[in-house]
Design a protein around this motif. Structure first.
Motif, PDB file in Angstrom:
ATOM      1  N   MET A   1      31.175  55.849  27.373  1.00 18.03           N
ATOM      2  CA  MET A   1      29.838  55.311  27.049  1.00 18.03           C
ATOM      3  C   MET A   1      29.019  55.153  28.324  1.00 18.03           C
ATOM      4  SD  MET A   1      27.962  52.671  24.732  1.00 18.03           S
ATOM      5  CE  MET A   1      28.508  53.714  23.444  1.00 18.03           C
ATOM      6  N   GLU A   2      27.775  55.590  28.255  1.00 15.47           N
ATOM      7  CA  GLU A   2      26.881  55.482  29.414  1.00 15.47           C
ATOM      8  C   GLU A   2      26.706  54.003  29.789  1.00 15.47           C
ATOM      9  OE1 GLU A   2      22.203  56.198  30.505  1.00 15.47           O
ATOM     10  OE2 GLU A   2      22.868  56.462  28.431  1.00 15.47           O
ATOM     11  N   LYS A   3      26.779  53.722  31.098  1.00 16.40           N
ATOM     12  CA  LYS A   3      26.710  52.318  31.527  1.00 16.40           C
ATOM     13  C   LYS A   3      25.250  51.853  31.610  1.00 16.40           C
ATOM     14  CE  LYS A   3      31.136  51.554  32.075  1.00 16.40           C
ATOM     15  NZ  LYS A   3      31.712  51.229  30.780  1.00 16.40           N
ATOM     16  N   ILE A   4      24.662  51.590  30.470  1.00 17.86           N
ATOM     17  CA  ILE A   4      23.220  51.300  30.459  1.00 17.86           C
ATOM     18  C   ILE A   4      22.868  49.958  31.105  1.00 17.86           C
ATOM     19  CG2 ILE A   4      22.779  52.709  28.395  1.00 17.86           C
ATOM     20  CD1 ILE A   4      22.513  50.041  26.825  1.00 17.86           C
ATOM     21  N   PHE A   5      23.854  49.044  31.198  1.00 19.49           N
ATOM     22  CA  PHE A   5      23.515  47.705  31.713  1.00 19.49           C
ATOM     23  C   PHE A   5      23.236  47.688  33.221  1.00 19.49           C
ATOM     24  CE2 PHE A   5      26.430  46.127  28.090  1.00 19.49           C
ATOM     25  CZ  PHE A   5      25.394  46.270  27.171  1.00 19.49           C
ATOM     26  N   ASN A   6      23.514  48.831  33.890  1.00 20.90           N
ATOM     27  CA  ASN A   6      23.227  48.879  35.330  1.00 20.90           C
ATOM     28  C   ASN A   6      21.777  49.239  35.637  1.00 20.90           C
ATOM     29  OD1 ASN A   6      25.877  48.318  35.788  1.00 20.90           O
ATOM     30  ND2 ASN A   6      26.488  50.475  35.985  1.00 20.90           N
ATOM     31  N   ASN A   7      20.994  49.520  34.621  1.00 18.29           N
ATOM     32  CA  ASN A   7      19.604  49.902  34.864  1.00 18.29           C
ATOM     33  C   ASN A   7      18.766  48.656  35.169  1.00 18.29           C
ATOM     34  OD1 ASN A   7      16.910  50.643  34.683  1.00 18.29           O
ATOM     35  ND2 ASN A   7      17.331  52.254  33.179  1.00 18.29           N
ATOM     36  N   THR A   8      18.535  48.415  36.457  1.00 14.85           N
ATOM     37  CA  THR A   8      17.848  47.164  36.838  1.00 14.85           C
ATOM     38  C   THR A   8      16.337  47.258  36.641  1.00 14.85           C
ATOM     39  OG1 THR A   8      17.726  47.870  39.148  1.00 14.85           O
ATOM     40  CG2 THR A   8      19.620  46.508  38.516  1.00 14.85           C
ATOM     41  N   GLU A   9      15.810  48.474  36.631  1.00 14.44           N
ATOM     42  CA  GLU A   9      14.363  48.613  36.415  1.00 14.44           C
ATOM     43  C   GLU A   9      14.007  48.085  35.014  1.00 14.44           C
ATOM     44  OE1 GLU A   9      12.865  52.565  36.918  1.00 14.44           O
ATOM     45  OE2 GLU A   9      10.789  51.919  36.603  1.00 14.44           O
ATOM     46  N   VAL A  10      14.810  48.492  34.028  1.00 17.40           N
ATOM     47  CA  VAL A  10      14.593  48.004  32.656  1.00 17.40           C
ATOM     48  C   VAL A  10      14.932  46.517  32.580  1.00 17.40           C
ATOM     49  CG1 VAL A  10      15.439  48.150  30.271  1.00 17.40           C
ATOM     50  CG2 VAL A  10      14.974  50.247  31.558  1.00 17.40           C
ATOM     51  N   ALA A  11      16.018  46.118  33.213  1.00 23.84           N
ATOM     52  CA  ALA A  11      16.483  44.729  33.116  1.00 23.84           C
ATOM     53  C   ALA A  11      15.409  43.740  33.563  1.00 23.84           C
ATOM     54  CB  ALA A  11      17.743  44.535  33.958  1.00 23.84           C
ATOM     55  N   PHE A  12      14.693  44.074  34.648  1.00 25.78           N
ATOM     56  CA  PHE A  12      13.756  43.099  35.226  1.00 25.78           C
ATOM     57  C   PHE A  12      12.305  43.516  35.057  1.00 25.78           C
ATOM     58  CE2 PHE A  12      17.772  42.588  37.655  1.00 25.78           C
ATOM     59  CZ  PHE A  12      18.071  41.307  37.192  1.00 25.78           C
ATOM     60  N   ILE A  13      12.059  44.315  34.039  1.00 26.44           N
ATOM     61  CA  ILE A  13      10.716  44.876  33.855  1.00 26.44           C
ATOM     62  C   ILE A  13       9.644  43.791  33.715  1.00 26.44           C
ATOM     63  CG2 ILE A  13      10.897  45.111  31.312  1.00 26.44           C
ATOM     64  CD1 ILE A  13       9.660  48.058  32.122  1.00 26.44           C
ATOM     65  N   LEU A  14      10.024  42.623  33.207  1.00 27.39           N
ATOM     66  CA  LEU A  14       9.027  41.563  33.015  1.00 27.39           C
ATOM     67  C   LEU A  14       8.915  40.630  34.221  1.00 27.39           C
ATOM     68  CD1 LEU A  14       9.517  40.493  29.292  1.00 27.39           C
ATOM     69  CD2 LEU A  14       7.734  41.938  30.263  1.00 27.39           C
ATOM     70  N   LYS A  15       9.736  40.831  35.224  1.00 27.79           N
ATOM     71  CA  LYS A  15       9.715  39.919  36.375  1.00 27.79           C
ATOM     72  C   LYS A  15       8.909  40.537  37.522  1.00 27.79           C
ATOM     73  CE  LYS A  15      13.643  36.879  35.849  1.00 27.79           C
ATOM     74  NZ  LYS A  15      12.993  36.237  34.727  1.00 27.79           N
ATOM     75  N   ASN A  16       7.896  39.809  38.012  1.00 27.07           N
ATOM     76  CA  ASN A  16       7.214  40.309  39.211  1.00 27.07           C
ATOM     77  C   ASN A  16       8.071  39.962  40.439  1.00 27.07           C
ATOM     78  OD1 ASN A  16       6.680  37.650  39.965  1.00 27.07           O
ATOM     79  ND2 ASN A  16       4.711  37.630  38.888  1.00 27.07           N
ATOM     80  N   ASN A  17       7.614  40.421  41.610  1.00 36.61           N
ATOM     81  CA  ASN A  17       8.457  40.252  42.810  1.00 36.61           C
ATOM     82  C   ASN A  17       8.724  38.778  43.116  1.00 36.61           C
ATOM     83  OD1 ASN A  17       8.559  42.960  43.051  1.00 36.61           O
ATOM     84  ND2 ASN A  17       6.969  43.110  44.636  1.00 36.61           N
ATOM     85  N   ASN A 335      18.233  46.152  28.339  1.00 38.49           N
ATOM     86  CA  ASN A 335      18.745  47.522  28.177  1.00 38.49           C
ATOM     87  C   ASN A 335      19.174  47.788  26.732  1.00 38.49           C
ATOM     88  OD1 ASN A 335      18.602  49.079  30.720  1.00 38.49           O
ATOM     89  ND2 ASN A 335      19.687  47.300  31.535  1.00 38.49           N
ATOM     90  N   LEU A 336      19.717  46.768  26.057  1.00 39.37           N
ATOM     91  CA  LEU A 336      20.042  46.951  24.632  1.00 39.37           C
ATOM     92  C   LEU A 336      18.754  47.212  23.838  1.00 39.37           C
ATOM     93  CD1 LEU A 336      22.695  44.144  23.929  1.00 39.37           C
ATOM     94  CD2 LEU A 336      23.069  46.606  23.703  1.00 39.37           C
ATOM     95  N   ALA A 337      17.728  46.385  24.110  1.00 36.04           N
ATOM     96  CA  ALA A 337      16.466  46.555  23.378  1.00 36.04           C
ATOM     97  C   ALA A 337      15.857  47.926  23.661  1.00 36.04           C
ATOM     98  CB  ALA A 337      15.493  45.454  23.765  1.00 36.04           C
ATOM     99  N   ASP A 338      16.009  48.364  24.910  1.00 37.44           N
ATOM    100  CA  ASP A 338      15.470  49.674  25.304  1.00 37.44           C
ATOM    101  C   ASP A 338      16.144  50.804  24.517  1.00 37.44           C
ATOM    102  OD1 ASP A 338      13.668  51.021  27.099  1.00 37.44           O
ATOM    103  OD2 ASP A 338      15.448  51.857  28.090  1.00 37.44           O
TER     104      ASP A 338
END
Ligand SMILES: Cc1cc2nc3c(=O)[nH]c(=O)nc-3n(C[C@H](O)[C@H](O)[C@H](O)COP(=O)(O)OP(=O)(O)OC[C@H]3O[C@@H](n4cnc5c(N)ncnc54)[C@H](O)[C@@H]3O)c2cc1C
Length: 390
Positions: A1-17, A335-338
């Motif tokens: 299974m593709e390790k989708i939980f490592n995608n940090t761009e999607v994970a923190f898409i709502l967080k600014n710097n 990432n699940l929602a994505d």
């Protein structure tokens, strides 16, 4: 299974710097056991003595782990999360109350959140309450031990039953899923009995009422299977939130003090096996069951995704939900929602001083589950680096 939980761009898409840096600072602090101990005591002391620390608490832990001080406050966060497909469960996180007025207030808050959920069906698909929000812990304990109530205790218990009935009927009438949290094992039997009655009544067509099973308890797999047998025989659906369990230390120490067998699995590996067995059983029986898997565990989440593929269950099948807590494990949620899975995050709210016990539990949990905090830190660091290089 593709390790989708490592995608940090999607994970923190709502967080600014700035928010990302705050989260980093927070988890760094939380990873320090001594600091958490001192910080918790100081915060408790400051609140009790009315020192003006609410602003500081809000700007740090509170805003990271909570949606606001009122249900209305939370709506901004709800809409923001839902813009990325992540739903919310509004969780009135005021605990340890003991008076009838407070129990009525908790019921009213539950009814309010059911109404919110009705209005924003997909963004807030579930409402939730804690059994001891509706009545004294002591009464659940006494009922569970089958000890006789005094006349006034019986009246009090009847009012608890009435509150359960009002909340469950309202959820049923408004077609809103209702989660009922699990607490300490020595009050849980009584709560389980009441929730079973509610399932019998309101889950005839589909699961609307969801009880919670804590799989750190070694007896829960059998409990779950028995419940399923009863449901099949009587013709109702089983709704269950499946979690590992949040009260391990106190369960163990109470058992030791009282010289009875601990209800908790011997070790973490045994809890993991138990949890995975429970969610697997439920996923394989979705014709009569609905599952809310409340977990931050990546391997259990990957396992569930694989099982869904294996059994040809659509990602957005309404009988299968993943759940995490707001402020934690965004890499799993977003990432699940994505990938179109159903995900809902518990969004706690309440006055700052009242939510403190919840916040302290979160801090302590993150300290004791060191792996989890390190994972949060390393994901945030990866994302900060990725943004710098983008
Ligand atoms: C949406 C949601 C709703 C929740 N609702 C509830 C609820 O109603 N009631 C409740 O009690 N909790 C609830 N929890 C908390 C939950 O029970 C866990 O405490 C928390 O999620 C950590 O477990 P995990 O599966 O995420 O992660 P993991 O990090 O994989 O597991 C940690 C958990 O494993 C267990 N564990 C750790 N060490 C040991 C050991 N040595 N021996 C045996 N078991 C061990 C403990 O349960 C610990 O919390 C909820 C969590 C979520 C995300």
């Amino acid at each position: 299974m593709e390790k989708i939980f490592n995608n940090t761009e999607v994970a923190f898409i709502l967080k600014n710097n700035k928010e990302l840096k705050r989260a980093h600072f927070l988890f760094k602090m939380i990873s320090n056991r001594a600091l958490v101990k001192i910080g918790s005591s100081l915060a408790n002391f400051a609140i009790k003595t009315h020192l003006p620390v609410q602003g500081l608490i809000r700007a740090t832990v509170f805003d990271h782990f909570c949606g606001g001080i009122s249900e209305n406050d939370c709506l901004k966060v709800v809409d923001r999360m839902y813009s990325k497909g992540v739903s919310s469960v509004l969780d009135y996180s005021v605990e340890g109350k003991e008076t009838e007025e407070q129990f009525d207030a908790a019921l009213n808050m539950t009814l309010k959140t059911i109404a919110f959920a009705k209005d924003r069906h997909q963004a807030i698909p579930f409402a939730v309450f804690k059994p001891t929000g509706f009545g004294r812990f002591f009464l659940f304990e006494k009922k569970g031990e089958k000890l006789p109530f005094t006349k006034s205790e019986q009246q009090e218990w009847d009012r608890i039953l009435e509150r359960f009935e009002i909340a469950c009927k309202d959820a049923f009438d408004k077609d809103v899923y209702l989660l009922i949290d699990a607490e300490h094992s020595w009050m849980q039997d009584a709560a389980d009995e009441v929730v079973l009655e509610m399932m019998r009544k309101y889950n005839k067509e589909k699961a609307i009422i969801f009880n919670t099973v804590q799989m750190y308890r070694w007896d829960r797999l059998e409990f779950l299977k028995k419940l399923h047998e009863t449901a099949k025989n009587e013709g109702f659906h089983v709704g269950l939130k499946v979690v590992r369990g949040a009260y391990m230390e106190i369960e163990r120490s109470r058992a030791l003090e009282g010289s009875y067998t601990s209800p908790i699995c011997v070790d973490k590996a045994a809890t993991d096996i138990n949890f995975d067995a429970a969610v697997t059983y439920m996923l394989e029986n979705l014709d009569t069951m609905a599952l809310f898997a409340g977990t931050h565990n990546e391997s259990s989440s990957y396992m569930l995704m694989e099982l869904m593929t294996k059994h040809n269950i659509r990602h957005n099948d309404t009988r299968m939900w993943f759940g995490q807590l707001y402020g934690m494990s965004d890499n799993i949620s977003y990432n699940l929602a994505d990938h179109d899975y159903n995900v809902a995050k518990y969004l706690p709210f309440g006055p700052v001083n009242e939510v403190m016990p919840y916040l302290i539990r979160r801090a302590e949990e993150n300290t004791s589950v060191a792996g989890q905090t390190n994972r949060e830190l390393s994901l945030i660091e990866t994302e900060i680096k990725r943004r710098k290089n983008a």
